[in-house]
Design an enzyme around this catalytic site. Structure first.
Site, PDB file in Angstrom:
ATOM      1  N   ASP A  20      -2.590   8.532  -2.073  1.00 50.83           N
ATOM      2  CA  ASP A  20      -3.851   9.276  -2.003  1.00 50.83           C
ATOM      3  C   ASP A  20      -4.020   9.860  -0.607  1.00 50.83           C
ATOM      4  O   ASP A  20      -3.306   9.499   0.313  1.00 50.83           O
ATOM      5  CB  ASP A  20      -5.044   8.354  -2.316  1.00 50.83           C
ATOM      6  CG  ASP A  20      -5.216   7.267  -1.248  1.00 50.83           C
ATOM      7  OD1 ASP A  20      -4.202   6.814  -0.683  1.00 50.83           O
ATOM      8  OD2 ASP A  20      -6.360   6.857  -0.981  1.00 50.83           O
ATOM      9  N   PHE A  51      -2.433   6.030   3.920  1.00 47.14           N
ATOM     10  CA  PHE A  51      -3.288   5.852   5.100  1.00 47.14           C
ATOM     11  C   PHE A  51      -2.489   6.055   6.385  1.00 47.14           C
ATOM     12  O   PHE A  51      -2.957   6.691   7.327  1.00 47.14           O
ATOM     13  CB  PHE A  51      -3.936   4.460   5.083  1.00 47.14           C
ATOM     14  CG  PHE A  51      -4.829   4.208   6.275  1.00 47.14           C
ATOM     15  CD1 PHE A  51      -6.101   4.752   6.328  1.00 47.14           C
ATOM     16  CD2 PHE A  51      -4.391   3.458   7.343  1.00 47.14           C
ATOM     17  CE1 PHE A  51      -6.928   4.546   7.427  1.00 47.14           C
ATOM     18  CE2 PHE A  51      -5.207   3.227   8.451  1.00 47.14           C
ATOM     19  CZ  PHE A  51      -6.473   3.779   8.485  1.00 47.14           C
ATOM     20  N   CYS A  54     -11.835 -28.054  10.456  1.00 47.19           N
ATOM     21  CA  CYS A  54     -10.875 -27.079   9.932  1.00 47.19           C
ATOM     22  C   CYS A  54      -9.554 -27.776   9.602  1.00 47.19           C
ATOM     23  O   CYS A  54      -9.088 -28.634  10.351  1.00 47.19           O
ATOM     24  CB  CYS A  54     -10.639 -25.976  10.954  1.00 47.19           C
ATOM     25  SG  CYS A  54      -9.341 -24.808  10.486  1.00 47.19           S
ATOM     26  N   GLN A  87     -11.864   7.639  -3.885  1.00 49.13           N
ATOM     27  CA  GLN A  87     -12.198   8.250  -2.605  1.00 49.13           C
ATOM     28  C   GLN A  87     -13.490   9.053  -2.757  1.00 49.13           C
ATOM     29  O   GLN A  87     -14.043   9.150  -3.842  1.00 49.13           O
ATOM     30  CB  GLN A  87     -11.058   9.153  -2.121  1.00 49.13           C
ATOM     31  CG  GLN A  87      -9.791   8.402  -1.691  1.00 49.13           C
ATOM     32  CD  GLN A  87      -9.912   7.700  -0.344  1.00 49.13           C
ATOM     33  OE1 GLN A  87     -10.970   7.692   0.291  1.00 49.13           O
ATOM     34  NE2 GLN A  87      -8.821   7.072   0.098  1.00 49.13           N
ATOM     35  N   CYS A 131      -6.553 -26.257   9.321  1.00 46.79           N
ATOM     36  CA  CYS A 131      -5.363 -25.464   9.675  1.00 46.79           C
ATOM     37  C   CYS A 131      -4.423 -26.274  10.576  1.00 46.79           C
ATOM     38  O   CYS A 131      -4.843 -27.250  11.199  1.00 46.79           O
ATOM     39  CB  CYS A 131      -5.776 -24.157  10.357  1.00 46.79           C
ATOM     40  SG  CYS A 131      -6.046 -24.299  12.142  1.00 46.79           S
ATOM     41  N   HIS A 154      -4.736 -20.094  12.552  1.00 43.46           N
ATOM     42  CA  HIS A 154      -6.111 -20.561  12.351  1.00 43.46           C
ATOM     43  C   HIS A 154      -6.955 -19.493  11.653  1.00 43.46           C
ATOM     44  O   HIS A 154      -7.667 -19.785  10.695  1.00 43.46           O
ATOM     45  CB  HIS A 154      -6.769 -20.937  13.684  1.00 43.46           C
ATOM     46  CG  HIS A 154      -8.250 -21.128  13.547  1.00 43.46           C
ATOM     47  ND1 HIS A 154      -8.804 -22.292  13.049  1.00 43.46           N
ATOM     48  CD2 HIS A 154      -9.295 -20.275  13.761  1.00 43.46           C
ATOM     49  CE1 HIS A 154     -10.121 -22.143  12.972  1.00 43.46           C
ATOM     50  NE2 HIS A 154     -10.438 -20.937  13.402  1.00 43.46           N
ATOM     51  N   GLY A 184     -10.949   4.588   1.925  1.00 43.07           N
ATOM     52  CA  GLY A 184     -11.701   5.482   2.792  1.00 43.07           C
ATOM     53  C   GLY A 184     -12.986   4.909   3.341  1.00 43.07           C
ATOM     54  O   GLY A 184     -13.862   5.644   3.788  1.00 43.07           O
ATOM     55  N   CYS A 242      -5.800 -26.710  14.277  1.00 40.90           N
ATOM     56  CA  CYS A 242      -6.966 -27.592  14.458  1.00 40.90           C
ATOM     57  C   CYS A 242      -6.654 -29.050  14.148  1.00 40.90           C
ATOM     58  O   CYS A 242      -7.357 -29.945  14.622  1.00 40.90           O
ATOM     59  CB  CYS A 242      -8.124 -27.112  13.576  1.00 40.90           C
ATOM     60  SG  CYS A 242      -8.886 -25.587  14.179  1.00 40.90           S
ATOM     61  N   ASP A 296       0.856  -1.184   0.000  1.00 42.47           N
ATOM     62  CA  ASP A 296       0.000   0.000   0.000  1.00 42.47           C
ATOM     63  C   ASP A 296       0.892   1.235   0.000  1.00 42.47           C
ATOM     64  O   ASP A 296       2.078   1.171   0.291  1.00 42.47           O
ATOM     65  CB  ASP A 296      -1.018  -0.017   1.139  1.00 42.47           C
ATOM     66  CG  ASP A 296      -0.401  -0.046   2.517  1.00 42.47           C
ATOM     67  OD1 ASP A 296       0.800   0.237   2.609  1.00 42.47           O
ATOM     68  OD2 ASP A 296      -1.118  -0.339   3.486  1.00 42.47           O
ATOM     69  N   SER A 297       0.334   2.365  -0.357  1.00 45.73           N
ATOM     70  CA  SER A 297       1.137   3.538  -0.711  1.00 45.73           C
ATOM     71  C   SER A 297       1.759   4.257   0.460  1.00 45.73           C
ATOM     72  O   SER A 297       2.653   5.080   0.290  1.00 45.73           O
ATOM     73  CB  SER A 297       0.261   4.529  -1.472  1.00 45.73           C
ATOM     74  OG  SER A 297      -0.700   5.083  -0.589  1.00 45.73           O
ATOM     75  N   GLY A 298       1.288   3.984   1.664  1.00 42.48           N
ATOM     76  CA  GLY A 298       1.724   4.743   2.829  1.00 42.48           C
ATOM     77  C   GLY A 298       0.798   5.898   3.143  1.00 42.48           C
ATOM     78  O   GLY A 298       0.893   6.509   4.208  1.00 42.48           O
ATOM     79  N   ASP A 355      -8.246  -6.944   2.063  1.00 43.72           N
ATOM     80  CA  ASP A 355      -7.191  -7.112   3.068  1.00 43.72           C
ATOM     81  C   ASP A 355      -7.720  -6.572   4.384  1.00 43.72           C
ATOM     82  O   ASP A 355      -8.583  -5.691   4.392  1.00 43.72           O
ATOM     83  CB  ASP A 355      -5.921  -6.339   2.681  1.00 43.72           C
ATOM     84  CG  ASP A 355      -6.035  -4.863   3.050  1.00 43.72           C
ATOM     85  OD1 ASP A 355      -5.474  -4.465   4.087  1.00 43.72           O
ATOM     86  OD2 ASP A 355      -6.700  -4.104   2.324  1.00 43.72           O
TER      87      ASP A 355
END
Length: 375
Positions: free
Chosen positions: A143, A93, A309, A194, A311, A340, A221, A314, A89-91, A271
């Site tokens: 942004d 945020f 599950c 945005q 994982c 998990h 946003g 589990c 990500d661009s930084g 994400d």
């Protein structure tokens, strides 16, 4: 290159071909902010739990250990020993959420590092240069992420500046990808929509950035304080105006229910820190809702976190044992819970892809949501 394999209502089942492999969508990207998932999770672990994409943070890696150092060491893939796609990500945020004192100007943002207080400047060119040094598969445009409570008279000029910054990001990436010493000369760029919770601004911005013909488009946003209903309303309004032949990424979202709702509205990249953050606090996801393993009722519970599950936790360990580890502040307990939760998210995305392929997504969504709500 992105291609849609099939659709089921608005839900899309696609593939994005990248320099580091093919991403099957819808996809959940596992968040490794500083080139590692918090909770002692290695890249071997990520492979074992079905991770397709790892997400790292431009700002954090620029501050420590430094993007130029990572470039010198061969790039982020080599540095963290991960050969699949990475999105950075661009930084943007972090600049707006971590920096107490900051000055936003047309050229970029002036602020102080949250680690040592040193003065930093970041604009579109700097953000793309850092991401180029990292050599990530997908870079995000720089942004401004205004708070969801911001008034329209603040949001509008902010969005207009974000558009101008996006044009500069695109130009800078084109230049960097042509240089001899660039690690990933096929680095992809996603732009960010945005507009706060104002449908008209969101739609107009979506139309404008769609004309730039980028590799993908994100909706930023959201999940920053507005209600879930407001988020779904904005998705309903905005997604139809983003290119359908490009991936759509809802940034920072979210809960399993949020993801199911967004997939049904045409989103295919996600994400969120929830699975790892919650896992570190003993909160684990199951098909019957979220459990808090610190609760005394699990003290003698020899069943796995989630029946059926696959994982690593589990497969062998009980709720009782993992609860004991958590209570004893043993890192292994935290690690099991994070593994998990990430497996749960990755596996849910696999189930979503299968459901869309078999044109039964709405039924799958309904049953999954019912399982979460009834327990």
């Amino acid at each position: 290159m992105y291609k849609i394999i099939t659709t089921d209502g608005q839900a899309k089942r696609g593939e994005l071909t990248t320099p580091h492999g093919v991403i099957q969508t819808p996809v959940f990207m596992n968040v490794g902010t500083v080139a590692a998932i918090k909770g002692a999770v290695s890249t071997e672990d990520l492979n074992s739990i079905g991770t397709q994409v790892e997400l790292s943070n431009t700002y954090h890696l620029h501050v420590r250990p430094g993007d130029k150092l990572i470039k010198e060491l061969g790039g982020l893939h080599k540095f963290m020993v991960w050969d699949k796609p990475i999105l950075t990500d661009s930084g943007g945020f972090q600049v707006f959420s971590l920096a107490g004192l900051r000055k936003i100007k047309e050229e970029g943002v002036y602020f102080n590092s949250h680690i040592d207080g040193r003065k930093i400047f970041m604009g579109p060119e700097e953000s793309v240069q850092i991401q180029s040094n990292l050599g990530s598969t997908i870079a995000m445009a720089f942004d401004e992420c205004p708070p969801s409570t911001a008034e329209k008279n603040y949001i509008l000029p902010s969005v207009e500046r974000t558009t101008r910054w996006l044009v500069r990001c695109k130009e800078e990436m084109k230049r960097l990808n042509s240089l001899e010493d660039t690690i990933n000369k096929k680095q992809m760029l996603f732009g960010i929509n945005q507009g706060g919770i104002f449908e008209d601004i969101r739609i107009e911005h979506a139309k404008q950035i769609s004309e730039l013909d980028l590799d993908g488009y994100a909706i930023g946003g959201l999940a920053v304080g507005e209600s879930h209903e407001e988020m779904y309303r904005i998705l309903d309004a905005t997604v139809p105006y983003l290119p359908q032949n490009k991936p759509t990424y809802l940034m920072g979202v979210g809960t399993p229910a949020n993801i199911l709702e967004a997939v049904s509205r045409g989103v295919d990249f996600f994400d969120c820190v929830y699975p790892s953050r919650n896992g570190r606090h003993g909160h684990v996801y199951t098909n019957k809702g979220k459990l808090n393993l610190f609760n005394a009722k699990y003290e003698k519970d020899m069943s796995p976190i989630d029946e059926g599950c696959g994982c690593p936790a589990c497969q062998k360990y009980s709720r009782a044992y993992i609860r004991h580890l958590l209570k004893a502040k043993e890192m292994l307990g935290m690690r099991f819970c994070v593994l998990h939760n990430l497996y749960f998210y990755n596996n849910m995305m696999k189930e979503i892809r299968e459901a869309i392929e078999e044109h039964r997504f709405e039924e799958y969504k309904k049953n999954k949501l019912m399982g979460f709500e009834n327990n």
